[in-house]
Design an enzyme around this catalytic site. Structure first.
Site, PDB file in Angstrom:
ATOM      1  N   TYR A   1       3.117  76.921  21.492  1.00  0.00           N
ATOM      2  CA  TYR A   1       4.165  75.962  21.128  1.00  0.00           C
ATOM      3  C   TYR A   1       3.597  74.963  20.131  1.00  0.00           C
ATOM      4  CZ  TYR A   1       7.740  72.329  21.675  1.00  0.00           C
ATOM      5  OH  TYR A   1       8.730  71.391  21.442  1.00  0.00           O
TER       6      TYR A   1
ATOM      7  N   VAL B   1      19.325  82.615  16.291  1.00  0.00           N
ATOM      8  CA  VAL B   1      18.544  82.412  15.070  1.00  0.00           C
ATOM      9  C   VAL B   1      17.443  83.471  14.948  1.00  0.00           C
ATOM     10  CG1 VAL B   1      19.026  79.936  14.907  1.00  0.00           C
ATOM     11  CG2 VAL B   1      16.996  80.723  16.172  1.00  0.00           C
TER      12      VAL B   1
HETATM   13  N1  LIG Z   1      12.798  68.198  24.809  1.00  0.00           N
HETATM   14  C1  LIG Z   1      11.637  67.765  24.305  1.00  0.00           C
HETATM   15  O1  LIG Z   1      10.800  67.145  25.011  1.00  0.00           O
HETATM   16  C2  LIG Z   1      11.342  67.997  22.864  1.00  0.00           C
HETATM   17  C3  LIG Z   1      11.997  68.985  22.127  1.00  0.00           C
HETATM   18  N2  LIG Z   1      11.644  69.175  20.821  1.00  0.00           N
HETATM   19  C4  LIG Z   1      12.306  70.227  20.033  1.00  0.00           C
HETATM   20  O2  LIG Z   1      13.688  69.911  19.909  1.00  0.00           O
HETATM   21  C5  LIG Z   1      14.448  71.097  19.698  1.00  0.00           C
HETATM   22  C6  LIG Z   1      15.600  71.117  20.681  1.00  0.00           C
HETATM   23  O3  LIG Z   1      15.032  71.134  21.978  1.00  0.00           O
HETATM   24  P1  LIG Z   1      15.833  70.643  23.268  1.00  0.00           P
HETATM   25  O4  LIG Z   1      17.136  70.044  22.869  1.00  0.00           O
HETATM   26  O5  LIG Z   1      14.887  69.873  24.091  1.00  0.00           O
HETATM   27  O6  LIG Z   1      16.063  72.070  23.950  1.00  0.00           O
HETATM   28  P2  LIG Z   1      17.224  72.598  24.901  1.00  0.00           P
HETATM   29  O7  LIG Z   1      16.648  73.804  25.550  1.00  0.00           O
HETATM   30  O8  LIG Z   1      17.747  71.503  25.735  1.00  0.00           O
HETATM   31  O9  LIG Z   1      18.353  73.029  23.846  1.00  0.00           O
HETATM   32  C7  LIG Z   1      18.036  74.026  22.908  1.00  0.00           C
HETATM   33  C8  LIG Z   1      19.322  74.668  22.414  1.00  0.00           C
HETATM   34  O10 LIG Z   1      18.948  75.712  21.529  1.00  0.00           O
HETATM   35  C9  LIG Z   1      19.628  76.895  21.915  1.00  0.00           C
HETATM   36  N3  LIG Z   1      18.863  78.089  21.556  1.00  0.00           N
HETATM   37  C10 LIG Z   1      17.751  78.574  22.157  1.00  0.00           C
HETATM   38  N4  LIG Z   1      17.350  79.700  21.570  1.00  0.00           N
HETATM   39  C11 LIG Z   1      18.227  79.944  20.566  1.00  0.00           C
HETATM   40  C12 LIG Z   1      18.361  80.966  19.597  1.00  0.00           C
HETATM   41  N5  LIG Z   1      17.523  82.005  19.566  1.00  0.00           N
HETATM   42  N6  LIG Z   1      19.378  80.881  18.705  1.00  0.00           N
HETATM   43  C13 LIG Z   1      20.243  79.842  18.740  1.00  0.00           C
HETATM   44  N7  LIG Z   1      20.185  78.845  19.642  1.00  0.00           N
HETATM   45  C14 LIG Z   1      19.184  78.912  20.544  1.00  0.00           C
HETATM   46  C15 LIG Z   1      19.830  76.776  23.415  1.00  0.00           C
HETATM   47  O11 LIG Z   1      20.892  77.605  23.856  1.00  0.00           O
HETATM   48  C16 LIG Z   1      20.135  75.303  23.546  1.00  0.00           C
HETATM   49  O12 LIG Z   1      21.514  75.049  23.364  1.00  0.00           O
HETATM   50  C17 LIG Z   1      13.449  72.248  19.897  1.00  0.00           C
HETATM   51  O13 LIG Z   1      13.030  72.701  18.626  1.00  0.00           O
HETATM   52  C18 LIG Z   1      12.275  71.600  20.631  1.00  0.00           C
HETATM   53  O14 LIG Z   1      11.055  72.262  20.382  1.00  0.00           O
HETATM   54  C19 LIG Z   1      10.684  68.410  20.191  1.00  0.00           C
HETATM   55  C20 LIG Z   1      10.037  67.442  20.889  1.00  0.00           C
HETATM   56  C21 LIG Z   1      10.326  67.155  22.261  1.00  0.00           C
HETATM   57  C1  LIG Z   2       4.458  70.350  27.085  1.00  0.00           C
HETATM   58  C2  LIG Z   2       5.482  70.847  26.116  1.00  0.00           C
HETATM   59  C3  LIG Z   2       6.483  69.797  25.718  1.00  0.00           C
HETATM   60  C4  LIG Z   2       7.613  70.385  24.941  1.00  0.00           C
HETATM   61  C5  LIG Z   2       8.445  69.310  24.287  1.00  0.00           C
HETATM   62  C6  LIG Z   2       7.668  68.621  23.225  1.00  0.00           C
HETATM   63  O1  LIG Z   2       7.606  69.094  22.105  1.00  0.00           O
HETATM   64  C7  LIG Z   2       6.987  67.395  23.592  1.00  0.00           C
HETATM   65  C8  LIG Z   2       5.937  66.896  22.883  1.00  0.00           C
HETATM   66  C9  LIG Z   2       5.432  65.598  23.268  1.00  0.00           C
HETATM   67  C10 LIG Z   2       4.264  65.068  22.961  1.00  0.00           C
HETATM   68  C11 LIG Z   2       3.117  65.763  22.445  1.00  0.00           C
HETATM   69  C12 LIG Z   2       2.009  65.015  22.178  1.00  0.00           C
HETATM   70  C13 LIG Z   2       0.749  65.623  21.843  1.00  0.00           C
HETATM   71  C14 LIG Z   2      -0.318  64.834  21.914  1.00  0.00           C
HETATM   72  C15 LIG Z   2      -1.708  65.433  21.787  1.00  0.00           C
HETATM   73  O2  LIG Z   2      -2.166  65.336  20.498  1.00  0.00           O
HETATM   74  C16 LIG Z   2      -2.673  64.730  22.765  1.00  0.00           C
HETATM   75  O3  LIG Z   2      -2.864  63.433  22.260  1.00  0.00           O
HETATM   76  C17 LIG Z   2      -2.078  64.664  24.159  1.00  0.00           C
HETATM   77  C18 LIG Z   2      -2.796  65.573  25.100  1.00  0.00           C
HETATM   78  C19 LIG Z   2      -2.131  65.482  26.492  1.00  0.00           C
HETATM   79  C20 LIG Z   2      -2.432  66.745  27.249  1.00  0.00           C
HETATM   80  O4  LIG Z   2      -3.658  67.019  27.470  1.00  0.00           O
HETATM   81  O5  LIG Z   2      -1.462  67.454  27.532  1.00  0.00           O
END
Ligand SMILES: NC(=O)C1=CN([C@@H]2O[C@H](COP(=O)(O)OP(=O)(O)OC[C@H]3O[C@@H](n4cnc5c(N)ncnc54)[C@H](O)[C@@H]3O)[C@@H](O)[C@H]2O)C=CC1
Ligand SMILES: CCCCCC(=O)/C=C/C=C\C=C\C=C\[C@@H](O)[C@@H](O)CCCC(=O)O
Length: 269
Positions: A164, A78
């Site tokens: 991020y 992407v």
């Molecule tokens: N895992 C978590 O705790 C959380 C993840 N997210 C978001 O969810 C989305 C998916 O994350 P996950 O599934 O956890 O990640 P992941 O790393 O497990 O999977 C991400 C996928 O995207 C692909 N990818 C990476 N760079 C790319 C590129 N340049 N072009 C095309 N594909 C690419 C990877 O190859 C992989 O298949 C992300 O936007 C992440 O920020 C949001 C909140 C929490």
């Molecule tokens: C650490 C990167 C995680 C990447 C995956 C992702 O996107 C996960 C997000 C999960 C929750 C985020 C919550 C944010 C909360 C803040 O507003 C604050 O309330 C929490 C602060 C906790 C800390 O000091 O890290």
């Protein structure tokens, strides 16, 4: 909105949340087909990812579950305008339309923060504008829905990951602004964001090695993560709600271990 007859594009589809989104679409009649014409009563989805082996492995698995005609994998970063343009072209050539876009691909690495901005934000904007060319009712499209996978870090700051956090805040803001623009300009496209807390994926498994100069703050984040980690299916279900509920436009749907919440934001005008 019924999924039948729809065509979707899912980025980062090969693993994690993107894979769960793809599988849920298929389970709900969303058929990822390679047919050169829209079969009419099934949904067609293009899977975009940079991870070729994971993408092909997913295709093989989905072939077993749903039949070979139901999945199409496109090797695409992407970050590349050329590759994403070609992927959309191939999608439209194969399926004839784009109705759903899931901007899911995302990375986290505070030491390589430019890449985070490139994948998490610039690419979301790029693919949204490319999808508009095919979806906008004002230019001959059928309308549709675009769901961006933001994060709870798009609603509140994570001190251990400021870039991020910035990218995800930007995705929420971009989503809400595009929803309002779409309504005002008659695109016929709904824009929504999913904002999950931590989710058990490869990205989550590596976060403590990716905090760069903020690694000293990992403990607070690790402590926060004890409040609950979702599974990928829970996120996919949230996305499906935003795709199928045609009343949802401009929403930020927060998903935590405690459930889901449609966020409200201050009115500034
Ligand atoms: N895992 C978590 O705790 C959380 C993840 N997210 C978001 O969810 C989305 C998916 O994350 P996950 O599934 O956890 O990640 P992941 O790393 O497990 O999977 C991400 C996928 O995207 C692909 N990818 C990476 N760079 C790319 C590129 N340049 N072009 C095309 N594909 C690419 C990877 O190859 C992989 O298949 C992300 O936007 C992440 O920020 C949001 C909140 C929490
Ligand atoms: C650490 C990167 C995680 C990447 C995956 C992702 O996107 C996960 C997000 C999960 C929750 C985020 C919550 C944010 C909360 C803040 O507003 C604050 O309330 C929490 C602060 C906790 C800390 O000091 O890290």
């Amino acid at each position: 909105m019924a999924l039948s007859g729809q065509t979707a594009v899912v980025t980062g589809a090969a693993r994690g949340i993107g894979r769960a989104v793809t599988e849920l679409l298929l389970q709900h009649g969303a058929t990822v087909t390679v047919t050169l014409h829209n079969a009419g009563h099934v949904v067609e989805v293009a899977l975009l990812d940079v991870d070729e082996s994971a993408g092909l492995s997913l295709k093989a698995s989905l072939d077993q579950q749903h039949g070979a005609q139901r999945t199409l994998f496109l090797l695409c970063s992407v970050e590349s305008e050329e590759q994403t343009k070609a992927a959309f072209q191939k999608t439209v050539e194969t399926f004839g339309r784009v109705d759903i876009l899931c901007n899911n691909a995302g990375v986290l690495n505070e030491a390589a923060w430019e890449r985070s901005v490139s994948v998490n934000l610039v690419a979301v904007i790029r693919l949204t504008y490319m999808a508009l060319e095919h979806m906008n009712k004002g230019t001959g499209g059928r309308g549709g829905v675009i769901v961006n996978i933001a994060s709870m870090a798009g609603l509140g700051p994570l001190p251990s990951c400021p870039v991020y956090t910035a990218t995800k805040h930007a995705v929420v803001g971009f989503t809400r602004a595009m929803a309002a623009a779409s309504t005002a300009l008659g695109y016929g496209i709904r824009f929504n964001a999913v904002c999950p807390t931590f989710v058990q994926t490869d990205l989550f498994s590596n976060i403590y090695d990716r905090m760069g100069m903020f690694s000293q703050l990992a403990a607070q984040t690790r402590k926060f993560a004890t409040t609950g980690v979702l599974n990928v299916s829970e996120v996919a279900a949230g996305l499906l709600e935003l795709v199928t509920d045609e009343t949802k436009n401009g929403e930020a749907l927060m998903l935590t271990g405690g459930g889901k919440k449609y966020m409200t934001f201050p009115t500034l005008s």
